[in-house]
Write a protein that holds these residues in place. Structure first.
Motif, PDB file in Angstrom:
ATOM      1  N   SER A   1      -3.342  -0.078  -3.300  1.00  0.00           N
ATOM      2  CA  SER A   1      -1.987   0.312  -3.716  1.00  0.00           C
ATOM      3  C   SER A   1      -2.062   1.441  -4.715  1.00  0.00           C
ATOM      4  CB  SER A   1      -1.233  -0.886  -4.329  1.00  0.00           C
ATOM      5  OG  SER A   1      -1.557  -1.066  -5.689  1.00  0.00           O
TER       6      SER A   1
ATOM      7  N   ALA B   1      -1.182  12.676  -2.110  1.00  0.00           N
ATOM      8  CA  ALA B   1      -0.306  12.696  -0.941  1.00  0.00           C
ATOM      9  C   ALA B   1      -0.611  13.912  -0.072  1.00  0.00           C
ATOM     10  CB  ALA B   1       1.159  12.703  -1.380  1.00  0.00           C
TER      11      ALA B   1
ATOM     12  N   THR C   1       2.076   7.670  -4.222  1.00  0.00           N
ATOM     13  CA  THR C   1       0.683   8.023  -4.461  1.00  0.00           C
ATOM     14  C   THR C   1       0.458   8.305  -5.934  1.00  0.00           C
ATOM     15  OG1 THR C   1       1.257  10.306  -3.859  1.00  0.00           O
ATOM     16  CG2 THR C   1       0.211   8.957  -2.159  1.00  0.00           C
TER      17      THR C   1
ATOM     18  N   ALA D   1      -3.690   4.488   3.578  1.00  0.00           N
ATOM     19  CA  ALA D   1      -3.222   4.144   2.236  1.00  0.00           C
ATOM     20  C   ALA D   1      -3.742   2.774   1.821  1.00  0.00           C
ATOM     21  CB  ALA D   1      -1.693   4.169   2.194  1.00  0.00           C
ATOM     22  N   SER D   2      -3.891   1.877   2.790  1.00  0.00           N
ATOM     23  CA  SER D   2      -4.348   0.521   2.489  1.00  0.00           C
ATOM     24  C   SER D   2      -5.792   0.482   2.015  1.00  0.00           C
ATOM     25  CB  SER D   2      -4.188  -0.367   3.730  1.00  0.00           C
ATOM     26  OG  SER D   2      -2.825  -0.456   4.112  1.00  0.00           O
TER      27      SER D   2
ATOM     28  N   TYR E   1       5.000  11.126  -4.453  1.00  0.00           N
ATOM     29  CA  TYR E   1       5.301  10.567  -3.129  1.00  0.00           C
ATOM     30  C   TYR E   1       5.280  11.656  -2.075  1.00  0.00           C
ATOM     31  CZ  TYR E   1      10.231  12.276  -3.237  1.00  0.00           C
ATOM     32  OH  TYR E   1      11.372  13.055  -3.279  1.00  0.00           O
TER      33      TYR E   1
ATOM     34  N   TYR F   1      -0.326   4.457   6.904  1.00  0.00           N
ATOM     35  CA  TYR F   1      -0.286   3.178   6.183  1.00  0.00           C
ATOM     36  C   TYR F   1      -1.683   2.554   6.121  1.00  0.00           C
ATOM     37  CZ  TYR F   1       1.773  -1.343   4.779  1.00  0.00           C
ATOM     38  OH  TYR F   1       2.132  -2.482   4.119  1.00  0.00           O
TER      39      TYR F   1
ATOM     40  N   TYR G   1      -3.882  13.195   1.720  1.00  0.00           N
ATOM     41  CA  TYR G   1      -3.652  12.262   2.829  1.00  0.00           C
ATOM     42  C   TYR G   1      -3.207  13.014   4.082  1.00  0.00           C
ATOM     43  CZ  TYR G   1      -3.539   7.662   0.388  1.00  0.00           C
ATOM     44  OH  TYR G   1      -3.832   6.516  -0.267  1.00  0.00           O
TER      45      TYR G   1
ATOM     46  N   PHE H   1       5.677   7.208   1.107  1.00  0.00           N
ATOM     47  CA  PHE H   1       4.397   6.699   0.625  1.00  0.00           C
ATOM     48  C   PHE H   1       4.226   7.162  -0.827  1.00  0.00           C
ATOM     49  CE2 PHE H   1       4.005   6.585   5.143  1.00  0.00           C
ATOM     50  CZ  PHE H   1       3.191   5.496   5.420  1.00  0.00           C
TER      51      PHE H   1
ATOM     52  N   ARG I   1      10.590   2.381  -3.655  1.00  0.00           N
ATOM     53  CA  ARG I   1      10.809   3.255  -2.500  1.00  0.00           C
ATOM     54  C   ARG I   1      12.284   3.297  -2.106  1.00  0.00           C
ATOM     55  NH1 ARG I   1       8.441   1.169   1.823  1.00  0.00           N
ATOM     56  NH2 ARG I   1       7.451  -0.642   0.855  1.00  0.00           N
TER      57      ARG I   1
ATOM     58  N   SER J   1       0.809  -1.221   0.000  1.00  0.00           N
ATOM     59  CA  SER J   1       0.000   0.000   0.000  1.00  0.00           C
ATOM     60  C   SER J   1       0.839   1.267   0.000  1.00  0.00           C
ATOM     61  CB  SER J   1      -0.943   0.003   1.205  1.00  0.00           C
ATOM     62  OG  SER J   1      -1.838  -1.085   1.122  1.00  0.00           O
ATOM     63  N   ARG J   2       2.076   1.181   0.464  1.00  0.00           N
ATOM     64  CA  ARG J   2       2.990   2.326   0.405  1.00  0.00           C
ATOM     65  C   ARG J   2       3.639   2.455  -0.958  1.00  0.00           C
ATOM     66  NH1 ARG J   2       6.277   0.323   5.575  1.00  0.00           N
ATOM     67  NH2 ARG J   2       5.965  -1.551   4.314  1.00  0.00           N
TER      68      ARG J   2
END
Length: 518
Positions: A371, A188, A182, A366-367, A348, A363, A191, A180, A159, A152-153
């Motif tokens: 993803s 992002a 996105t 994001a989940s 990101y 997290y 979020y 994270f 990364r 999910s990240r």
């Protein structure tokens, strides 16, 4: 005890556990019905036979505005459908205005998208060796290929490459677990604002002029936008006294100031902040317990040598403790720079010095989306880790990169000089990003004509410009501006064979406009 008896006992215990769990949920009000209310207290659920009637929508949903694709954009689309040529300079969308994608990136993406090409007997004739090797490396980051969900990240391999890029840029470590990925930088930002804003008594400091992503998102989330003015007379630098005044006023009104946004290089203003400016704002945010939100999506769009981009993270770490321990959220994307990959939607946020418990909560959120999209993630990997010097594709990649950036520098100068050559127009040089933000001094008769039509003077001007020339811009009022000033924003993205014509059209229109309303 027999196995059958054990099985029956285990089944009974599981049933009891489920019942207790359901009872617990009900006892806390989960899925419970509200207390009955009288008819005169019941909220109106529909109007004219529609539950989703405009009068019955979420007030924050209706109140959100996004000028970049607002009234001017809709008018431009209407004129385009009628057959008028429209030049869309309202949004930073490089490929739509003729910018070409990087060859190496597209080669790698095509191989990752269709990995059976790697087994083709002529693949080495069709693709350079380093593109083939890079595609194989990137494929290893996506278990199941681009059609499968990632963490999910975002992919751990991607990364890690981004963390290494940040460390090369700043000279300080970056952790993949604090990154994270996105679908572009905008999600992002949303979020993080969603995490920060708890209710309508929480405020976010945002520069004025500002990118309307922030005003719209804060409105949608039910927070308070606290605008602080940039100083136009010093090339749109940050004005710390303005920030302090806004904080003092907000707190006097009972508002909790939770975060401060800055955009560097600036949108819509095109300025690059100095290290001294960044140090001042870091000190201020540390002293006032305010989270820093660094919108750095234009960090490679620099058109002068005197003031290079320096990340907020680097400045903060260079300052040492206690400032190096401050909470910082940094945003980046593939949509800008020399790539301009807006449609791939890759971005990101790096969460520096953020509490581990909050990282877990981010997290979790994001989940909910499972993803970020995988093509955007692949684009991010290619952005932060391009061909190495001496590799087979490096010369072509470097030539394409330099060609775009050199052209953008020339276009920034053409736009700035063109605006400043007009009577009643002044424009600071576009040091970075993709925009010019000229100031307009309009005749009083034009202001009165705008008032008669119920429009702001800059919107009135931009509509007239659109209908006369086909140039689609955004009025400064869509970004915020000091009272008594008028501006418009245009991109510098039309290609060089077109941008001179765009400026000629603007100058011709502006002259006629002044003659008509003087």
């Amino acid at each position: 005890m027999s196995l059958v008896s054990l099985a029956h006992k285990r089944s009974a215990l599981c049933s009891l556990s489920r019942c207790l769990t359901q009872s617990s949920l009900w006892s806390r009000g989960f899925a419970s019905l509200p207390e009955p209310i009288s008819d005169d207290q019941a909220p109106v659920n529909s109007k004219d036979g529609k539950v989703l009637h405009p009068d019955l929508l979420n007030e924050d949903f209706v109140g959100a505005e996004y000028a970049v694709r607002g009234e001017l954009y809709l008018k431009g689309e209407e004129l385009r459908k009628q057959g008028k040529e429209i030049i869309f300079t309202n949004v930073g969308n490089p490929h739509a205005l003729g910018q070409k994608p990087r060859t190496f990136n597209r080669q790698v993406m095509s191989l990752v998208m269709c990995p059976t090409l790697l087994d083709h007997p002529k693949v080495a004739e069709l693709y350079p060796g380093d593109a083939i090797a890079r595609a194989k490396q990137c494929l290893s980051y996506f278990s199941g290929g681009l059609g499968a969900y990632t963490d999910s990240r975002g992919s751990e391999g991607v990364r890690k490459e981004i963390a290494e890029y940040i460390e090369r840029r700043d000279g300080y470590p970056s952790s993949p677990n604090q990154l994270f990925l996105t679908d572009g930088a905008s999600p992002a930002v949303r979020y993080m604002l969603n995490a920060i804003i708890r209710n309508d008594r929480d405020g976010i400091l945002v520069p004025v002029p500002q990118y309307p992503l922030y005003s719209a998102s804060i409105q949608l989330l039910g927070g308070r936008l606290l605008g602080y003015y940039l100083r136009e007379d010093s090339n749109w630098s940050m004005d710390i006294p303005s920030v302090k005044r806004q904080v003092a006023k907000a707190r006097a009104d009972g508002i909790a100031v939770r975060g401060l946004v800055f955009i560097n290089p600036g949108n819509p203003t095109g300025q690059c902040l100095s290290v001294e400016n960044l140090q001042d704002i870091i000190k201020f945010c540390h002293d006032e317990d305010v989270v820093l939100m660094a919108d750095e999506v234009y960090q490679t769009n620099i058109y002068q040598d005197e003031r290079p981009f320096v990340s907020c993270k680097k400045v903060m770490m260079d300052m040492g403790e206690p400032y190096s321990k401050h909470e910082l959220l940094s945003f980046h994307t593939i949509s800008k720079g020399a790539l301009g990959e807006c449609g791939l939607r890759g971005g990101y946020v790096e969460a520096t010095n953020i509490h581990p418990g909050t990282i877990d909560q981010i997290y979790k959120i994001a989940s909910i989306n499972l993803s970020p999209n995988t093509t955007g993630q692949l684009g991010m990997a290619l952005m932060v880790n391009p061909p190495k010097e001496g590799s087979e594709s490096y010369a072509q990649w470097k030539e394409e990169e330099s060609s775009v950036m050199d052209s953008l520098r020339r276009r920034a100068q053409i736009m700035t000089d063109g605006f400043n050559a007009c009577e009643g127009v002044s424009c600071t040089f576009t040091e970075g990003a993709m925009y010019s933000f000229p100031r307009l001094d309009l005749p009083q008769k034009a202001v009165q004509a705008a008032q008669k039509e119920g429009k702001s003077p800059d919107t009135f001007y931009c509509l007239e410009l659109l209908e006369d020339t086909g140039i689609l811009t955004v009025p400064g009022s869509g970004f915020g501006q000091e009272e008594g000033t008028l501006h418009l924003r245009t991109t510098i993205l039309p290609q060089e064979d077109q941008i001179k014509e765009v400026m000629n059209r603007f100058q011709s229109f502006h002259k006629k406009f002044l003659e008509q309303y003087s």
